[in-house]
Scaffold this motif. Structure first.
Motif, PDB file in Angstrom:
ATOM      1  N   ASN A   5      13.617 -18.695  -7.654  1.00 25.50           N
ATOM      2  CA  ASN A   5      12.619 -18.536  -8.546  1.00 25.50           C
ATOM      3  C   ASN A   5      10.956 -20.020  -8.887  1.00 25.50           C
ATOM      4  O   ASN A   5      11.205 -21.401  -8.688  1.00 25.50           O
ATOM      5  CB  ASN A   5      13.620 -19.961  -9.494  1.00 25.50           C
ATOM      6  CG  ASN A   5      13.516 -20.578 -10.673  1.00 25.50           C
ATOM      7  OD1 ASN A   5      12.609 -20.157 -11.216  1.00 25.50           O
ATOM      8  ND2 ASN A   5      14.471 -21.653 -10.797  1.00 25.50           N
ATOM      9  N   LYS A   7       9.673 -20.349 -11.614  1.00 32.65           N
ATOM     10  CA  LYS A   7       9.603 -21.110 -12.426  1.00 32.65           C
ATOM     11  C   LYS A   7       8.769 -20.690 -13.744  1.00 32.65           C
ATOM     12  O   LYS A   7       7.850 -19.555 -13.531  1.00 32.65           O
ATOM     13  CB  LYS A   7       9.629 -22.976 -12.560  1.00 32.65           C
ATOM     14  CG  LYS A   7      11.252 -22.825 -11.563  1.00 32.65           C
ATOM     15  CD  LYS A   7      11.446 -24.458 -11.303  1.00 32.65           C
ATOM     16  CE  LYS A   7      12.879 -24.827 -10.406  1.00 32.65           C
ATOM     17  NZ  LYS A   7      12.915 -26.354 -10.556  1.00 32.65           N
ATOM     18  N   HIS A  79      20.641 -22.342 -16.298  1.00 31.86           N
ATOM     19  CA  HIS A  79      19.946 -22.807 -15.443  1.00 31.86           C
ATOM     20  C   HIS A  79      19.221 -24.877 -16.171  1.00 31.86           C
ATOM     21  O   HIS A  79      19.515 -24.704 -17.286  1.00 31.86           O
ATOM     22  CB  HIS A  79      18.170 -22.545 -15.244  1.00 31.86           C
ATOM     23  CG  HIS A  79      17.621 -23.522 -13.727  1.00 31.86           C
ATOM     24  ND1 HIS A  79      17.406 -24.994 -13.968  1.00 31.86           N
ATOM     25  CD2 HIS A  79      17.233 -23.193 -12.737  1.00 31.86           C
ATOM     26  CE1 HIS A  79      16.200 -25.496 -13.035  1.00 31.86           C
ATOM     27  NE2 HIS A  79      16.819 -24.417 -12.017  1.00 31.86           N
ATOM     28  N   GLU A  81      17.538 -26.357 -15.743  1.00 33.53           N
ATOM     29  CA  GLU A  81      16.122 -26.481 -17.279  1.00 33.53           C
ATOM     30  C   GLU A  81      16.533 -26.725 -17.960  1.00 33.53           C
ATOM     31  O   GLU A  81      15.593 -27.072 -19.252  1.00 33.53           O
ATOM     32  CB  GLU A  81      15.104 -26.151 -15.867  1.00 33.53           C
ATOM     33  CG  GLU A  81      15.153 -27.576 -14.921  1.00 33.53           C
ATOM     34  CD  GLU A  81      13.496 -26.717 -13.967  1.00 33.53           C
ATOM     35  OE1 GLU A  81      13.603 -26.057 -13.976  1.00 33.53           O
ATOM     36  OE2 GLU A  81      13.925 -27.570 -13.263  1.00 33.53           O
ATOM     37  N   GLU A 143      24.080 -25.541  -8.829  1.00 38.88           N
ATOM     38  CA  GLU A 143      22.526 -26.353  -8.633  1.00 38.88           C
ATOM     39  C   GLU A 143      23.301 -27.939  -8.713  1.00 38.88           C
ATOM     40  O   GLU A 143      22.960 -28.856 -10.011  1.00 38.88           O
ATOM     41  CB  GLU A 143      21.696 -26.063  -9.230  1.00 38.88           C
ATOM     42  CG  GLU A 143      21.550 -24.246  -8.676  1.00 38.88           C
ATOM     43  CD  GLU A 143      19.840 -24.396  -9.323  1.00 38.88           C
ATOM     44  OE1 GLU A 143      19.183 -24.015  -8.115  1.00 38.88           O
ATOM     45  OE2 GLU A 143      19.285 -24.265 -10.098  1.00 38.88           O
ATOM     46  N   SER A 147      19.852 -32.883  -7.212  1.00 37.24           N
ATOM     47  CA  SER A 147      19.300 -32.241  -5.825  1.00 37.24           C
ATOM     48  C   SER A 147      18.041 -32.022  -6.696  1.00 37.24           C
ATOM     49  O   SER A 147      17.464 -31.087  -5.686  1.00 37.24           O
ATOM     50  CB  SER A 147      20.556 -31.652  -5.392  1.00 37.24           C
ATOM     51  OG  SER A 147      19.594 -30.727  -4.059  1.00 37.24           O
ATOM     52  N   ILE A 148      18.303 -30.729  -7.934  1.00 39.24           N
ATOM     53  CA  ILE A 148      16.459 -29.737  -7.850  1.00 39.24           C
ATOM     54  C   ILE A 148      15.452 -30.639  -7.869  1.00 39.24           C
ATOM     55  O   ILE A 148      15.473 -31.881  -8.638  1.00 39.24           O
ATOM     56  CB  ILE A 148      16.938 -29.398  -9.076  1.00 39.24           C
ATOM     57  CG1 ILE A 148      18.265 -28.238  -9.512  1.00 39.24           C
ATOM     58  CG2 ILE A 148      15.268 -28.612  -9.365  1.00 39.24           C
ATOM     59  CD1 ILE A 148      18.975 -27.794 -10.577  1.00 39.24           C
ATOM     60  N   GLY A 149      14.352 -30.435  -6.665  1.00 38.28           N
ATOM     61  CA  GLY A 149      13.421 -30.779  -6.639  1.00 38.28           C
ATOM     62  C   GLY A 149      13.455 -32.299  -6.437  1.00 38.28           C
ATOM     63  O   GLY A 149      12.386 -32.924  -6.611  1.00 38.28           O
ATOM     64  N   GLY A 179      18.905 -26.079  -4.406  1.00 44.65           N
ATOM     65  CA  GLY A 179      18.738 -27.711  -5.167  1.00 44.65           C
ATOM     66  C   GLY A 179      17.374 -28.070  -3.558  1.00 44.65           C
ATOM     67  O   GLY A 179      18.500 -28.510  -2.694  1.00 44.65           O
ATOM     68  N   SER A 180      16.579 -28.527  -3.975  1.00 46.56           N
ATOM     69  CA  SER A 180      15.549 -29.415  -2.460  1.00 46.56           C
ATOM     70  C   SER A 180      16.083 -27.878  -1.339  1.00 46.56           C
ATOM     71  O   SER A 180      15.853 -28.250  -0.180  1.00 46.56           O
ATOM     72  CB  SER A 180      15.921 -30.208  -1.989  1.00 46.56           C
ATOM     73  OG  SER A 180      15.665 -31.152  -3.551  1.00 46.56           O
ATOM     74  N   VAL A 181      16.141 -26.448  -1.447  1.00 43.26           N
ATOM     75  CA  VAL A 181      16.259 -25.490   0.273  1.00 43.26           C
ATOM     76  C   VAL A 181      14.568 -25.046   0.104  1.00 43.26           C
ATOM     77  O   VAL A 181      14.103 -25.274  -0.576  1.00 43.26           O
ATOM     78  CB  VAL A 181      16.895 -24.352  -0.559  1.00 43.26           C
ATOM     79  CG1 VAL A 181      17.399 -23.567   0.657  1.00 43.26           C
ATOM     80  CG2 VAL A 181      18.467 -24.811  -1.484  1.00 43.26           C
ATOM     81  N   LEU A 198      19.488 -20.530  -4.148  1.00 35.76           N
ATOM     82  CA  LEU A 198      17.850 -20.161  -5.168  1.00 35.76           C
ATOM     83  C   LEU A 198      17.572 -20.838  -4.923  1.00 35.76           C
ATOM     84  O   LEU A 198      16.901 -22.587  -4.390  1.00 35.76           O
ATOM     85  CB  LEU A 198      18.494 -21.194  -6.438  1.00 35.76           C
ATOM     86  CG  LEU A 198      18.206 -20.889  -7.634  1.00 35.76           C
ATOM     87  CD1 LEU A 198      18.120 -19.141  -7.616  1.00 35.76           C
ATOM     88  CD2 LEU A 198      19.406 -20.869  -8.993  1.00 35.76           C
ATOM     89  N   ILE A 199      15.998 -20.493  -4.712  1.00 41.56           N
ATOM     90  CA  ILE A 199      14.724 -22.146  -4.053  1.00 41.56           C
ATOM     91  C   ILE A 199      13.976 -21.543  -5.047  1.00 41.56           C
ATOM     92  O   ILE A 199      13.440 -20.795  -6.261  1.00 41.56           O
ATOM     93  CB  ILE A 199      14.467 -21.582  -2.648  1.00 41.56           C
ATOM     94  CG1 ILE A 199      15.901 -20.847  -1.905  1.00 41.56           C
ATOM     95  CG2 ILE A 199      13.050 -22.088  -1.948  1.00 41.56           C
ATOM     96  CD1 ILE A 199      14.738 -20.563  -0.176  1.00 41.56           C
ATOM     97  N   GLY A 200      13.910 -23.316  -6.105  1.00 39.73           N
ATOM     98  CA  GLY A 200      12.600 -23.750  -6.591  1.00 39.73           C
ATOM     99  C   GLY A 200      11.152 -23.442  -5.810  1.00 39.73           C
ATOM    100  O   GLY A 200      10.442 -22.783  -5.797  1.00 39.73           O
ATOM    101  N   GLY A 201      10.453 -25.090  -5.683  1.00 42.35           N
ATOM    102  CA  GLY A 201       9.704 -25.368  -5.241  1.00 42.35           C
ATOM    103  C   GLY A 201       9.191 -24.858  -3.661  1.00 42.35           C
ATOM    104  O   GLY A 201       7.682 -24.301  -4.107  1.00 42.35           O
TER     105      GLY A 201
HETATM  106  P1  PGA Z   1      14.406 -26.905  -5.933  1.00 46.44           P
HETATM  107  O1  PGA Z   1      15.138 -26.170  -7.555  1.00 46.44           O
HETATM  108  O2  PGA Z   1      14.161 -25.784  -5.570  1.00 46.44           O
HETATM  109  O3  PGA Z   1      12.921 -27.119  -5.935  1.00 46.44           O
HETATM  110  O4  PGA Z   1      14.648 -27.881  -5.919  1.00 46.44           O
HETATM  111  C1  PGA Z   1      15.681 -25.198  -7.127  1.00 46.44           C
HETATM  112  C2  PGA Z   1      16.359 -24.793  -8.832  1.00 46.44           C
HETATM  113  O5  PGA Z   1      15.929 -25.084  -9.691  1.00 46.44           O
HETATM  114  O6  PGA Z   1      16.115 -23.750  -8.958  1.00 46.44           O
END
Ligand code: PGA
Length: 219
Positions: A5, A7, A79, A81, A143, A147-149, A179-181, A198-201
């Protein structure tokens, strides 16, 4: 499966860099909408959101039909957000899920509690409510908002508890953890036997995605 993701990040150059990774179909890139119609080569793509409406007078929206047009195979729904900044709720999210199913796009319903809900032990109620709009076509992404970010991740036991809860309550859907993976914790997270992450950052860092790809290949 690993969902990346991006973002509100990324550009055409990042797509070119990702193409050099030769990601297989276990990986799905979820770029911002304006990049969805770029050439991704063999990379599977998904969307970060979809409108609750179908085509029509809805300025600024992207509809399920449009996503189908650019060959998006998956779409995030709810999501945290989006729930937070755009006040998406079960009513609008449920319409999004219907629209996606009508265009054969797999909805990834995102659920998760905040830190207060985790601490006061109401998280099962919260998750239950968010899961109430789940349909058999959905993948569920657990998520936790805390834990997210943040770099904080639940223990494996905590992930397993939620994964089992979701699988037992709702017709055994695929369950992702998010979440922070990153490359240093993904192996441990996947040992909980979730169906993916699911990976963000970390998802916009080409080197990190490359490491993740190697970890997945060596499993
Ligand atoms: P993150 O985000 O990996 O940066 O914690 C995950 C997400 O919001 O899907």
């Amino acid at each position: 499966m690993i969902f990346l993701n991006w973002k509100a990040n990324g550009n055409k150059n990042l797509i070119e860099e990702f193409k050099t990774l030769n990601l297989n179909t276990n990986f799905v890139v979820m770029p911002p909408h304006h990049l969805l119609s770029s050439k991704f080569g063999t990379i599977t793509i998904g969307s970060q959101s979809v409108s609750q409406f179908n085509n029509g007078s809805y300025t600024g929206e992207i509809t399920a039909q449009m996503l189908s047009d650019v060959n998006a195979k998956y779409c995030l729904v709810g999501h945290s957000e989006r729930r937070n900044h755009y006040k998406e709720n079960n009513e609008s999210l449920s319409k999004q899920i219907t629209n996606l199913i009508n265009y054969n796009i797999t909805p990834i319903l995102c659920i998760g509690e905040n830190s207060a809900e985790r601490q006061n032990n109401t998280y099962f109620n919260v998750l239950n409510n968010q899961l109430s709009i789940c349909r058999k076509e959905c993948i569920i992404a657990y998520e936790p908002i805390w834990s997210i970010g943040t770099g904080l991740i639940p223990t494996n036991q905590e992930i397993i508890e939620i994964k089992n809860f979701i699988k037992n309550s709702y017709n055994n859907p695929k369950v992702l953890y998010g979440g922070s993976v990153n490359a240093s914790n993904i192996k441990a997270i996947l040992s909980t036997e979730v169906d993916g992450t699911l990976i963000g950052g970390a998802s916009i860092k080409v080197d990190e995605v490359k490491q993740i790809q190697q970890i997945i290949q060596n499993r």
